[in-house]
Design a protein around this motif. Structure first.
Motif, PDB file in Angstrom:
ATOM      1  N   PRO A 126       4.701  -3.333  -0.070  1.00  0.00           N
ATOM      2  CA  PRO A 126       3.851  -3.721   1.054  1.00  0.00           C
ATOM      3  C   PRO A 126       4.586  -4.535   2.101  1.00  0.00           C
ATOM      4  O   PRO A 126       4.397  -4.337   3.301  1.00  0.00           O
ATOM      5  N   GLN A 127       5.454  -5.470   1.664  1.00  0.00           N
ATOM      6  CA  GLN A 127       6.156  -6.286   2.638  1.00  0.00           C
ATOM      7  C   GLN A 127       7.153  -5.458   3.444  1.00  0.00           C
ATOM      8  O   GLN A 127       7.308  -5.654   4.643  1.00  0.00           O
ATOM      9  N   ILE A 128       7.818  -4.527   2.765  1.00  0.00           N
ATOM     10  CA  ILE A 128       8.790  -3.700   3.478  1.00  0.00           C
ATOM     11  C   ILE A 128       8.092  -2.799   4.474  1.00  0.00           C
ATOM     12  O   ILE A 128       8.483  -2.698   5.638  1.00  0.00           O
ATOM     13  N   LEU A 129       7.006  -2.118   4.023  1.00  0.00           N
ATOM     14  CA  LEU A 129       6.304  -1.216   4.917  1.00  0.00           C
ATOM     15  C   LEU A 129       5.591  -1.970   6.028  1.00  0.00           C
ATOM     16  O   LEU A 129       5.374  -1.444   7.102  1.00  0.00           O
ATOM     17  N   GLY A 130       5.204  -3.212   5.757  1.00  0.00           N
ATOM     18  CA  GLY A 130       4.551  -3.985   6.788  1.00  0.00           C
ATOM     19  C   GLY A 130       5.444  -4.288   7.962  1.00  0.00           C
ATOM     20  O   GLY A 130       4.982  -4.545   9.061  1.00  0.00           O
ATOM     21  N   LYS A 131       6.763  -4.288   7.748  1.00  0.00           N
ATOM     22  CA  LYS A 131       7.709  -4.583   8.820  1.00  0.00           C
ATOM     23  C   LYS A 131       8.530  -3.358   9.204  1.00  0.00           C
ATOM     24  O   LYS A 131       9.544  -3.471   9.876  1.00  0.00           O
ATOM     25  N   ILE A 132       8.071  -2.190   8.769  1.00  0.00           N
ATOM     26  CA  ILE A 132       8.909  -1.006   8.918  1.00  0.00           C
ATOM     27  C   ILE A 132       9.117  -0.616  10.371  1.00  0.00           C
ATOM     28  O   ILE A 132      10.179  -0.138  10.759  1.00  0.00           O
ATOM     29  N   GLU A 155      -1.530   5.350  -1.555  1.00  0.00           N
ATOM     30  CA  GLU A 155      -1.622   4.343  -2.620  1.00  0.00           C
ATOM     31  C   GLU A 155      -1.778   2.936  -2.056  1.00  0.00           C
ATOM     32  O   GLU A 155      -2.480   2.092  -2.639  1.00  0.00           O
ATOM     33  N   LEU A 156      -1.162   2.681  -0.914  1.00  0.00           N
ATOM     34  CA  LEU A 156      -1.109   1.313  -0.393  1.00  0.00           C
ATOM     35  C   LEU A 156      -2.277   0.949   0.520  1.00  0.00           C
ATOM     36  O   LEU A 156      -2.700  -0.209   0.542  1.00  0.00           O
ATOM     37  N   LEU A 157      -2.792   1.909   1.296  1.00  0.00           N
ATOM     38  CA  LEU A 157      -3.794   1.558   2.307  1.00  0.00           C
ATOM     39  C   LEU A 157      -5.032   0.875   1.730  1.00  0.00           C
ATOM     40  O   LEU A 157      -5.522  -0.089   2.337  1.00  0.00           O
ATOM     41  N   PRO A 158      -5.569   1.311   0.596  1.00  0.00           N
ATOM     42  CA  PRO A 158      -6.726   0.577   0.066  1.00  0.00           C
ATOM     43  C   PRO A 158      -6.402  -0.866  -0.303  1.00  0.00           C
ATOM     44  O   PRO A 158      -7.278  -1.735  -0.233  1.00  0.00           O
ATOM     45  N   LYS A 159      -5.157  -1.147  -0.691  1.00  0.00           N
ATOM     46  CA  LYS A 159      -4.768  -2.501  -1.076  1.00  0.00           C
ATOM     47  C   LYS A 159      -4.256  -3.312   0.108  1.00  0.00           C
ATOM     48  O   LYS A 159      -4.367  -4.536   0.111  1.00  0.00           O
ATOM     49  N   GLU A 160      -3.652  -2.634   1.088  1.00  0.00           N
ATOM     50  CA  GLU A 160      -3.087  -3.306   2.263  1.00  0.00           C
ATOM     51  C   GLU A 160      -3.663  -2.684   3.527  1.00  0.00           C
ATOM     52  O   GLU A 160      -2.983  -1.973   4.266  1.00  0.00           O
ATOM     53  N   PRO A 161      -4.956  -2.903   3.824  1.00  0.00           N
ATOM     54  CA  PRO A 161      -5.569  -2.250   4.992  1.00  0.00           C
ATOM     55  C   PRO A 161      -4.953  -2.665   6.324  1.00  0.00           C
ATOM     56  O   PRO A 161      -5.145  -1.976   7.325  1.00  0.00           O
ATOM     57  N   GLU A 162      -4.211  -3.792   6.341  1.00  0.00           N
ATOM     58  CA  GLU A 162      -3.586  -4.202   7.604  1.00  0.00           C
ATOM     59  C   GLU A 162      -2.506  -3.233   8.050  1.00  0.00           C
ATOM     60  O   GLU A 162      -2.096  -3.243   9.223  1.00  0.00           O
ATOM     61  N   LEU A 163      -2.028  -2.389   7.141  1.00  0.00           N
ATOM     62  CA  LEU A 163      -1.043  -1.380   7.529  1.00  0.00           C
ATOM     63  C   LEU A 163      -1.612  -0.365   8.510  1.00  0.00           C
ATOM     64  O   LEU A 163      -0.866   0.310   9.217  1.00  0.00           O
ATOM     65  N   GLN A 185      -7.500  10.403   7.165  1.00  0.00           N
ATOM     66  CA  GLN A 185      -8.832  10.331   6.555  1.00  0.00           C
ATOM     67  C   GLN A 185      -9.024   9.040   5.776  1.00  0.00           C
ATOM     68  O   GLN A 185     -10.082   8.395   5.866  1.00  0.00           O
ATOM     69  N   LEU A 186      -8.006   8.656   5.012  1.00  0.00           N
ATOM     70  CA  LEU A 186      -8.123   7.417   4.242  1.00  0.00           C
ATOM     71  C   LEU A 186      -8.185   6.202   5.157  1.00  0.00           C
ATOM     72  O   LEU A 186      -8.908   5.237   4.881  1.00  0.00           O
ATOM     73  N   ALA A 187      -7.430   6.247   6.250  1.00  0.00           N
ATOM     74  CA  ALA A 187      -7.459   5.132   7.197  1.00  0.00           C
ATOM     75  C   ALA A 187      -8.852   4.953   7.788  1.00  0.00           C
ATOM     76  O   ALA A 187      -9.326   3.820   7.967  1.00  0.00           O
ATOM     77  N   LEU A 188      -9.540   6.060   8.080  1.00  0.00           N
ATOM     78  CA  LEU A 188     -10.901   5.968   8.602  1.00  0.00           C
ATOM     79  C   LEU A 188     -11.862   5.405   7.562  1.00  0.00           C
ATOM     80  O   LEU A 188     -12.844   4.740   7.912  1.00  0.00           O
ATOM     81  N   GLU A 189     -11.585   5.656   6.309  1.00  0.00           N
ATOM     82  CA  GLU A 189     -12.466   5.150   5.259  1.00  0.00           C
ATOM     83  C   GLU A 189     -12.326   3.649   5.055  1.00  0.00           C
ATOM     84  O   GLU A 189     -13.323   2.947   4.888  1.00  0.00           O
ATOM     85  N   VAL A 190     -11.099   3.140   5.059  1.00  0.00           N
ATOM     86  CA  VAL A 190     -10.871   1.742   4.698  1.00  0.00           C
ATOM     87  C   VAL A 190     -10.893   0.814   5.914  1.00  0.00           C
ATOM     88  O   VAL A 190     -10.985  -0.406   5.745  1.00  0.00           O
ATOM     89  N   ALA A 191     -10.806   1.351   7.114  1.00  0.00           N
ATOM     90  CA  ALA A 191     -10.774   0.502   8.312  1.00  0.00           C
ATOM     91  C   ALA A 191     -12.166  -0.043   8.620  1.00  0.00           C
ATOM     92  O   ALA A 191     -13.186   0.563   8.271  1.00  0.00           O
ATOM     93  N   ASN A 192     -12.204  -1.195   9.285  1.00  0.00           N
ATOM     94  CA  ASN A 192     -13.478  -1.720   9.744  1.00  0.00           C
ATOM     95  C   ASN A 192     -13.947  -0.939  10.978  1.00  0.00           C
ATOM     96  O   ASN A 192     -13.211  -0.116  11.523  1.00  0.00           O
ATOM     97  N   PHE A 193     -15.169  -1.217  11.423  1.00  0.00           N
ATOM     98  CA  PHE A 193     -15.757  -0.398  12.489  1.00  0.00           C
ATOM     99  C   PHE A 193     -14.956  -0.479  13.783  1.00  0.00           C
ATOM    100  O   PHE A 193     -14.751   0.534  14.462  1.00  0.00           O
TER     101      PHE A 193
END
Length: 434
Positions: A126-132, A155-163, A185-193
């Motif tokens: 998560p830390q590496i991808l967060g600064k990728i 695998e990461l988006l549900p745990k790290e939605p800030e990505l 599709q997963l991003a639309l599911e886990v993102a806020n409105f």
């Protein structure tokens, strides 16, 4: 030459030397062994002395060049008994441990050549991808369109939605990509409105083309399912002008069906429905189309009175209801109409097929048809009054000989026996034997 001891080539074995290379360095020394082997062949012809072994380069020399392919497994050769050929194995590692070490080096080297991104199994993923996007040339949105990148982000988006913030600006690319569409599709599911609105706003002006795309239609369906109906107005507006093309498309029809399921028909879909239903010619085209018929059936399932009435009117307008009953696609719509319609629309359909008198109404012409027999079965099932059931029994008895000999007629007999009992079918069976 007599003074030269027998030795195998470096690529199939390890030469005897006073300088011992540990097994990890051997894995990185492919280029050096190849040079040594060439020099050794020349030395065999001239002298007994072995050439001096050049210090092998570090592993980073190989992993830094994507074009160079390391066949690390060729550095180890197995004898017939399965043991590794080596006159002087490293005292620090056993043979099995050395093989595991080289195997891990090979895996990491291949990963480094195939993608500039960190390994998906890294603990600090998560830390590496967060600064990728700051540290690498390829941003996270492009990473999502790669096979390994898509699997990692799923695998990461549900745990790290800030990505998801780093995916902004890449929705048009991800939507049309076979790997990126899953991430979208997963991003639309886990993102806020609010973040959902930012992501879908990137698709403005592309709704029609995305709806008819193999991957894009799935993202639009997910949009309709997870967003609030009020956020879908721009989707409906863009589809309205091209509704006939979209509704008759193998992928686009799915998006229209999702809109019927999740949006208000009286307010949001009013203009869209008018474009589909107000013109009887266009409506009949949808009814008889392989994909448009599914759109109309989805609309009829909602049970709205006005759309049902317009569909029934379109099929009865030219007096060719038999043609609709015998068509593969329109027969499905007609069967759905018989299932959901009530009142005047139901009575009109009943009269069109059964009639009040006569021995050859349309019902008799569709009973043995490949698709029409399903309409006949549905008419038997929806009969309510005593007069309706009596009329059907008369027609079934008249058609008894044909029903008993036809595979499709046997379906009619089964439906009639279930509805009325055995009385009318006994006569049909006796007539069939005669």
């Amino acid at each position: 030459m007599a003074g030269i001891p027998a030795m195998t080539l470096p690529m199939t074995g390890i030469p005897v030397s006073n300088d011992h290379l540990n097994w990890e360095m051997r894995a990185a020394a492919l280029e050096s062994w190849a040079a040594w082997g060439k020099a050794f062949q020349e030395a065999q012809k001239m002298t007994c002395a072995y050439p001096a072994f050049r210090e092998p380069p570090g592993l980073e020399r190989f992993t830094g060049k994507p074009s160079m392919k390391l066949e690390l497994s060729s550095l180890l050769s197995s004898d017939e008994d399965g043991s590794v050929s080596s006159a002087n194995p490293s005292p620090r590692l056993s043979r099995k441990a050395a093989q595991r070490s080289i195997s891990s080096i090979s895996t990491s080297s291949a990963s480094a050549r195939s993608s500039p991104f960190p390994s998906p199994t890294s603990r600090d993923k998560p830390q590496i991808l967060g600064k990728i996007s700051d540290s690498l040339a390829t941003p996270l949105g492009a990473f999502a369109c790669q096979a390994n990148g898509s699997a990692t982000l799923l695998e990461l988006l549900p745990k790290e939605p800030e990505l998801i913030l780093q995916l902004k600006g890449y929705m048009p690319k991800m939507v049309l990509d076979k790997h990126g569409c899953w991430v979208a599709q997963l991003a639309l599911e886990v993102a806020n409105f609010e973040l959902q609105l930012q992501l879908v706003s990137e698709l403005r002006g592309r709704i029609s083309s995305c709806s008819q795309h193999m991957q894009g239609n799935f993202v639009l369906q997910k949009m309709v399912e997870v967003l609030k109906p009020s956020a879908l107005n721009f989707v409906i507006e863009e589809l309205e002008d091209k509704i006939m093309d979209v509704a008759t498309h193998v992928y686009g029809c799915r998006v229209v069906q999702r809109l019927f399921e999740h949006c208000c028909h009286e307010t949001q879909l009013c203009s869209l429905l008018a474009a589909m239903l107000d013109c009887p010619m266009k409506l009949r085209k949808l009814i008889s189309n392989a994909h448009g018929c599914n759109v109309i059936r989805a609309l009829l399932t909602r049970g709205r009175t006005d759309p049902v009435k317009k569909v029934v009117d379109a099929m009865l307008e030219e007096g060719k209801v038999i043609n609709f009953a015998k068509n593969r696609h329109s027969s499905l719509v007609l069967e759905k109409c018989l299932e959901v319609c009530e009142g005047e629309s139901r009575d009109r359909l009943w009269q069109a097929f059964i009639g009040e008198d006569g021995t050859s109404p349309p019902f008799m012409q569709i009973m043995l048809d490949r698709f029409g027999n399903y309409i006949a079965q549905r008419l038997i099932n929806i009969s309510k009054s005593e007069a309706e059931m009596q009329r059907l029994q008369e027609l079934l008895q008249a058609a008894g000989p044909k029903l008993g000999k036809s595979p499709n007629g046997k379906h009619i007999i089964a439906a009639a026996e279930k509805k009325f009992g055995n009385c009318p079918m006994k006569m049909a069976g006796r007539n069939g034997k005669n």
